[in-house]
Design a protein around this motif. Structure first.
Motif, PDB file in Angstrom:
ATOM      1  N   ALA A   1      21.988   9.494  28.632  1.00 26.67           N
ATOM      2  CA  ALA A   1      21.581  10.685  29.382  1.00 26.67           C
ATOM      3  C   ALA A   1      21.470  11.878  28.448  1.00 26.67           C
ATOM      4  CB  ALA A   1      22.580  10.969  30.496  1.00 26.67           C
ATOM      5  N   ASN A   2      21.436  11.601  27.147  1.00 29.82           N
ATOM      6  CA  ASN A   2      21.329  12.640  26.139  1.00 29.82           C
ATOM      7  C   ASN A   2      19.869  13.083  26.045  1.00 29.82           C
ATOM      8  OD1 ASN A   2      21.584  14.319  23.960  1.00 29.82           O
ATOM      9  ND2 ASN A   2      22.664  12.836  22.685  1.00 29.82           N
ATOM     10  N   VAL A   3      19.609  14.367  26.212  1.00 28.06           N
ATOM     11  CA  VAL A   3      18.225  14.837  26.220  1.00 28.06           C
ATOM     12  C   VAL A   3      17.591  14.817  24.833  1.00 28.06           C
ATOM     13  CG1 VAL A   3      18.450  16.216  28.308  1.00 28.06           C
ATOM     14  CG2 VAL A   3      18.981  17.244  26.118  1.00 28.06           C
ATOM     15  N   ASP A   4      18.384  14.794  23.788  1.00 29.03           N
ATOM     16  CA  ASP A   4      17.822  14.715  22.439  1.00 29.03           C
ATOM     17  C   ASP A   4      17.269  13.326  22.136  1.00 29.03           C
ATOM     18  OD1 ASP A   4      18.422  17.330  21.942  1.00 29.03           O
ATOM     19  OD2 ASP A   4      20.311  16.890  20.921  1.00 29.03           O
ATOM     20  N   GLU A   5      17.860  12.305  22.719  1.00 29.08           N
ATOM     21  CA  GLU A   5      17.419  10.937  22.461  1.00 29.08           C
ATOM     22  C   GLU A   5      16.252  10.515  23.342  1.00 29.08           C
ATOM     23  OE1 GLU A   5      20.752   8.320  22.650  1.00 29.08           O
ATOM     24  OE2 GLU A   5      21.957   9.602  21.339  1.00 29.08           O
ATOM     25  N   VAL A   6      16.045  11.222  24.426  1.00 26.14           N
ATOM     26  CA  VAL A   6      14.952  10.913  25.336  1.00 26.14           C
ATOM     27  C   VAL A   6      13.840  11.913  25.054  1.00 26.14           C
ATOM     28  CG1 VAL A   6      14.270  10.664  27.747  1.00 26.14           C
ATOM     29  CG2 VAL A   6      16.602  10.126  27.062  1.00 26.14           C
ATOM     30  N   ASP A   7      12.955  11.573  24.145  1.00 25.23           N
ATOM     31  CA  ASP A   7      11.905  12.502  23.751  1.00 25.23           C
ATOM     32  C   ASP A   7      10.551  12.172  24.365  1.00 25.23           C
ATOM     33  OD1 ASP A   7      11.602  10.210  22.352  1.00 25.23           O
ATOM     34  OD2 ASP A   7      11.285  11.154  20.420  1.00 25.23           O
TER      35      ASP A   7
END
Length: 102
Positions: A92-98
């Motif tokens: 749920a990390n927004v940095d990993e979901v680009d």
């Protein structure tokens, strides 16, 4: 009667904490909670000015109810998106979901 400055300071503090949470957090759930905190600060402002400027009219209260309704709809939709991304990407990390494609 409590002075208007107290409510405005409370609203400013809540909005600042929400802004910090949006800018500093990486978890999508914490960012969503921070956005909700910012919306509640706006609702406090609406109600404060409605009571102090024109206590006989309900314009600020109606706007505050509208903000709460939109916030509830936003939470439902955002949590559904976050859960879907978590199932597909296991984060749920927004940095990993680009990107939105799998």
């Amino acid at each position: 009667m409590i002075p208007i400055q107290h409510f405005l300071v409370l609203s400013t503090i809540l909005f600042s904490l929400g802004m910090y949470g949006v800018l500093a957090r990486r978890s999508a759930v914490l960012i969503l909670m921070s956005v909700e905190l910012m919306l509640q600060a706006v609702s406090i402002n609406f109600i404060t000015f409605a009571v102090y400027v024109s206590p006989d009219e309900f314009r600020g209260l109606i706007f505050a109810i509208f903000v709460i309704t939109v916030a509830a709809a936003e939470v439902g939709l955002a949590l559904a998106i976050i859960l879907r991304v978590f199932r597909n990407r296991t984060t749920a990390n927004v940095d990993e979901v680009d990107a939105m494609r799998w």
